[in-house]
Design an enzyme around this catalytic site. Structure first.
Site, PDB file in Angstrom:
ATOM      1  N   SER A  18       0.839  -1.201   0.000  1.00  0.00           N
ATOM      2  CA  SER A  18       0.000   0.000   0.000  1.00  0.00           C
ATOM      3  C   SER A  18       0.870   1.245   0.000  1.00  0.00           C
ATOM      4  O   SER A  18       1.977   1.247   0.560  1.00  0.00           O
ATOM      5  CB  SER A  18      -0.858  -0.015   1.267  1.00  0.00           C
ATOM      6  OG  SER A  18      -1.442   1.238   1.473  1.00  0.00           O
TER       7      SER A  18
ATOM      8  N   TYR B 231      -1.741  -1.227  10.838  1.00  0.00           N
ATOM      9  CA  TYR B 231      -2.017  -1.703   9.479  1.00  0.00           C
ATOM     10  C   TYR B 231      -0.817  -1.417   8.564  1.00  0.00           C
ATOM     11  O   TYR B 231      -0.286  -2.315   7.896  1.00  0.00           O
ATOM     12  CB  TYR B 231      -3.284  -1.041   8.913  1.00  0.00           C
ATOM     13  CG  TYR B 231      -3.451  -1.275   7.430  1.00  0.00           C
ATOM     14  CD1 TYR B 231      -3.795  -2.529   6.944  1.00  0.00           C
ATOM     15  CD2 TYR B 231      -3.223  -0.250   6.500  1.00  0.00           C
ATOM     16  CE1 TYR B 231      -3.919  -2.765   5.575  1.00  0.00           C
ATOM     17  CE2 TYR B 231      -3.354  -0.468   5.140  1.00  0.00           C
ATOM     18  CZ  TYR B 231      -3.699  -1.723   4.675  1.00  0.00           C
ATOM     19  OH  TYR B 231      -3.808  -1.949   3.325  1.00  0.00           O
TER      20      TYR B 231
ATOM     21  N   LYS C 282       2.084  -3.938   6.609  1.00  0.00           N
ATOM     22  CA  LYS C 282       2.473  -3.942   5.186  1.00  0.00           C
ATOM     23  C   LYS C 282       3.989  -3.777   5.040  1.00  0.00           C
ATOM     24  O   LYS C 282       4.637  -4.481   4.269  1.00  0.00           O
ATOM     25  CB  LYS C 282       1.754  -2.806   4.433  1.00  0.00           C
ATOM     26  CG  LYS C 282       0.250  -2.997   4.319  1.00  0.00           C
ATOM     27  CD  LYS C 282      -0.089  -4.172   3.427  1.00  0.00           C
ATOM     28  CE  LYS C 282      -1.558  -4.488   3.393  1.00  0.00           C
ATOM     29  NZ  LYS C 282      -1.871  -5.789   2.824  1.00  0.00           N
TER      30      LYS C 282
HETATM   31  P1  NAD Z   1     -11.069  -7.177   1.144  1.00  0.00           P
HETATM   32  O1  NAD Z   1     -11.289  -7.190   2.616  1.00  0.00           O
HETATM   33  O2  NAD Z   1     -12.236  -6.958   0.255  1.00  0.00           O
HETATM   34  O3  NAD Z   1     -10.339  -8.529   0.700  1.00  0.00           O
HETATM   35  C1  NAD Z   1      -9.494  -9.248   1.565  1.00  0.00           C
HETATM   36  C2  NAD Z   1      -9.956 -10.695   1.527  1.00  0.00           C
HETATM   37  O4  NAD Z   1      -9.095 -11.471   2.354  1.00  0.00           O
HETATM   38  C3  NAD Z   1     -11.385 -10.888   2.049  1.00  0.00           C
HETATM   39  O5  NAD Z   1     -12.099 -11.666   1.130  1.00  0.00           O
HETATM   40  C4  NAD Z   1     -11.197 -11.622   3.378  1.00  0.00           C
HETATM   41  O6  NAD Z   1     -12.278 -12.485   3.651  1.00  0.00           O
HETATM   42  C5  NAD Z   1      -9.896 -12.363   3.130  1.00  0.00           C
HETATM   43  N1  NAD Z   1      -9.108 -12.664   4.338  1.00  0.00           N
HETATM   44  C6  NAD Z   1      -8.722 -11.819   5.326  1.00  0.00           C
HETATM   45  N2  NAD Z   1      -7.983 -12.463   6.230  1.00  0.00           N
HETATM   46  C7  NAD Z   1      -7.879 -13.761   5.804  1.00  0.00           C
HETATM   47  C8  NAD Z   1      -7.247 -14.922   6.312  1.00  0.00           C
HETATM   48  N3  NAD Z   1      -6.575 -14.899   7.463  1.00  0.00           N
HETATM   49  N4  NAD Z   1      -7.334 -16.067   5.614  1.00  0.00           N
HETATM   50  C9  NAD Z   1      -8.035 -16.115   4.449  1.00  0.00           C
HETATM   51  N5  NAD Z   1      -8.661 -15.060   3.926  1.00  0.00           N
HETATM   52  C10 NAD Z   1      -8.591 -13.883   4.602  1.00  0.00           C
HETATM   53  O7  NAD Z   1      -9.934  -6.089   0.858  1.00  0.00           O
HETATM   54  P2  NAD Z   1      -9.420  -5.486  -0.525  1.00  0.00           P
HETATM   55  O8  NAD Z   1      -9.787  -4.054  -0.556  1.00  0.00           O
HETATM   56  O9  NAD Z   1      -9.775  -6.368  -1.631  1.00  0.00           O
HETATM   57  O10 NAD Z   1      -7.861  -5.537  -0.244  1.00  0.00           O
HETATM   58  C11 NAD Z   1      -7.057  -6.634  -0.646  1.00  0.00           C
HETATM   59  C12 NAD Z   1      -5.630  -6.395  -0.183  1.00  0.00           C
HETATM   60  O11 NAD Z   1      -5.154  -5.176  -0.709  1.00  0.00           O
HETATM   61  C13 NAD Z   1      -5.475  -6.296   1.341  1.00  0.00           C
HETATM   62  O12 NAD Z   1      -4.292  -6.949   1.720  1.00  0.00           O
HETATM   63  C14 NAD Z   1      -5.353  -4.816   1.571  1.00  0.00           C
HETATM   64  O13 NAD Z   1      -4.618  -4.504   2.734  1.00  0.00           O
HETATM   65  C15 NAD Z   1      -4.621  -4.365   0.322  1.00  0.00           C
HETATM   66  N6  NAD Z   1      -4.863  -2.952   0.005  1.00  0.00           N
HETATM   67  C16 NAD Z   1      -6.148  -2.511  -0.118  1.00  0.00           C
HETATM   68  C17 NAD Z   1      -6.392  -1.172  -0.376  1.00  0.00           C
HETATM   69  C18 NAD Z   1      -7.802  -0.641  -0.462  1.00  0.00           C
HETATM   70  O14 NAD Z   1      -7.996   0.568  -0.321  1.00  0.00           O
HETATM   71  N7  NAD Z   1      -8.804  -1.467  -0.719  1.00  0.00           N
HETATM   72  C19 NAD Z   1      -5.303  -0.279  -0.517  1.00  0.00           C
HETATM   73  C20 NAD Z   1      -4.009  -0.778  -0.409  1.00  0.00           C
HETATM   74  C21 NAD Z   1      -3.791  -2.131  -0.141  1.00  0.00           C
END
Ligand code: NAD
Ligand code: UDP
Length: 340
Positions: free
Chosen positions: A128, A152, A156
């Site tokens: 991120s 958080y 990362k």
């Molecule tokens: P999201 O919550 O929609 O997707 C994450 C998925 O991981 C979910 O389906 C959840 O059920 C699953 N999950 C969480 N912990 C788990 C575990 N221990 N075992 C198995 N499954 C698990 O989030 P997103 O927005 O799709 O983000 C995906 C990734 O991208 C994350 O790592 C997040 O930190 C990173 N990210 C997101 C953003 C944003 O703004 N959305 C920005 C930067 C980075």
């Protein structure tokens, strides 16, 4: 050529869009998700949208479950892993840091240990822009100093550093750290999109819920930042552009590049009020808002210099602000209660 990709967190927001792009590009896809922040329905819809004959192999499993994960790896034999699974709410991470470290850091260590044992050494990680903290200047390049001020962000950054240590110890790994800026929007069909639990933390889901009548008004966190209109500026990127970035990263990994880090952003910054007005255009009516105090930990401006990703993996964002807003509204208005 990497052909079979195991996607952790594949039922989530970015994961589901990436699974669709992977299928359409001809990859075989396996998903591991514990559905803690997603619904299986997202993957049903991915199947409906996909032009591929192949279906996703889905495993409801926690990445911390070493035994079950090992069995999945031994049975599936993927060539590469795209690792989305993680908890992602900054405010919540301050309240329950141990849960964040356990899920994000311990979960990733478990995953990487299994990958090493099973000799799967191609890894794409969802990092991120938060790892840049409050940058001294914008646009942000990959070699800018990192700094984090919440669990958080720390999870990362630590994972990036853990990957660097693994690579130092064994350079047969290929690892791509993808630093996302602010993903927004949805697939143009309006069939898959972001479905946050409870009160949204992020700007776009909140604006969408005001627009659909689920929330009364947007609170704009501060209008006294040193920006054009005083509100915070971010680099919003269409989630489909982001998903395609993962395909480009996989193509790069197939050339054995070692450890690489890319910003995935558009290079343009928009303020909170610009976002609000762009959304008003897309939905066709005014959106109520009030100016409130700054949110703790927020920074004034954050946007990418995405030229390294363009040069190295031939990736750049193609969707503009109008498309992001149109697709976000299409998803929200077709699915007022998300996947429920
Ligand atoms: P999201 O919550 O929609 O997707 C994450 C998925 O991981 C979910 O389906 C959840 O059920 C699953 N999950 C969480 N912990 C788990 C575990 N221990 N075992 C198995 N499954 C698990 O989030 P997103 O927005 O799709 O983000 C995906 C990734 O991208 C994350 O790592 C997040 O930190 C990173 N990210 C997101 C953003 C944003 O703004 N959305 C920005 C930067 C980075
Ligand atoms: N923001 C806001 N009201 C909200 C949510 C966010 O004014 O209800 C602002 C926030 O202060 C920041 C921008 O919108 O300037 C993007 O915030 P978000 O939480 O979506 O992303 P991040 O802060 O992680 O970049």
């Amino acid at each position: 050529m990497l052909s079979h990709i195991l996607v952790t967190g594949g039922a989530g927001y970015i994961g589901s869009h990436t699974c669709l792009e992977l299928l359409n590009a001809g990859y075989r896809v396996s998903v591991v998700d514990n559905l803690s922040n997603s619904k299986f329905e997202s993957l049903n819809r991915v199947h409906k949208l996909s032009s591929a004959d192949q279906k996703i192999d889905f495993f409801e499993c926690d990445i911390l479950d070493e035994q079950k994960m090992t069995e999945i790896f031994q049975q599936q034999k993927p060539d590469a892993v795209i690792h989305f699974a993680g908890l992602k709410a900054v405010g919540e991470s301050v309240e329950i840091p141990l849960d964040y470290y356990q899920n994000n850091i311990a979960g990733t260590i478990t995953l990487l240990r299994i990958m090493k044992t099973c000799n799967v050494k191609n890894f794409v990680f969802s990092s991120s822009a938060t790892v840049y903290g409050d940058p001294a200047s914008v646009p942000i390049l990959e070699n800018f100093p990192t700094s984090v001020n919440n669990p958080y962000g720390r999870s990362k950054l630590y994972i990036e550093e853990i990957c660097a240590d693994i690579f130092k110890s064994d350079d047969s790994w290929n690892m791509a750290m993808l630093r996302y800026f602010n993903p927004v929007g949805a697939h143009k069909s309006g069939e898959i999109g972001e479905d946050p639990n409870g009160i949204p933390n992020n700007l776009l889901p909140y604006i969408s819920q005001v627009a659909i009548g689920k929330r009364e008004k947007l609170s704009v966190f501060g209008n006294d930042y040193p920006t054009s209109d005083g509100t915070g500026v971010r680099d919003y990127i269409h989630v489909v552009d982001l998903a395609i970035g993962h395909i480009k990263a996989l193509e790069k990994l197939s050339q054995n590049p070692g450890l690489v880090t890319y910003n995935l952003g558009t290079g343009k910054g928009y303020s909170v009020l610009e976002m609000l007005h762009a959304f008003e255009k897309a939905c066709g009516h005014k959106i109520a808002y009030q100016i409130v105090d700054r949110r703790a930990g927020d920074i004034a401006e954050c946007y990418a210099d995405p030229s390294f990703a363009k040069k190295e993996i031939n990736w750049q964002a193609t969707h503009d602000l109008e498309q992001m807003m149109r697709d976000a509204w299409n998803w929200q208005s077709k699915n007022p209660d998300g996947y429920n």
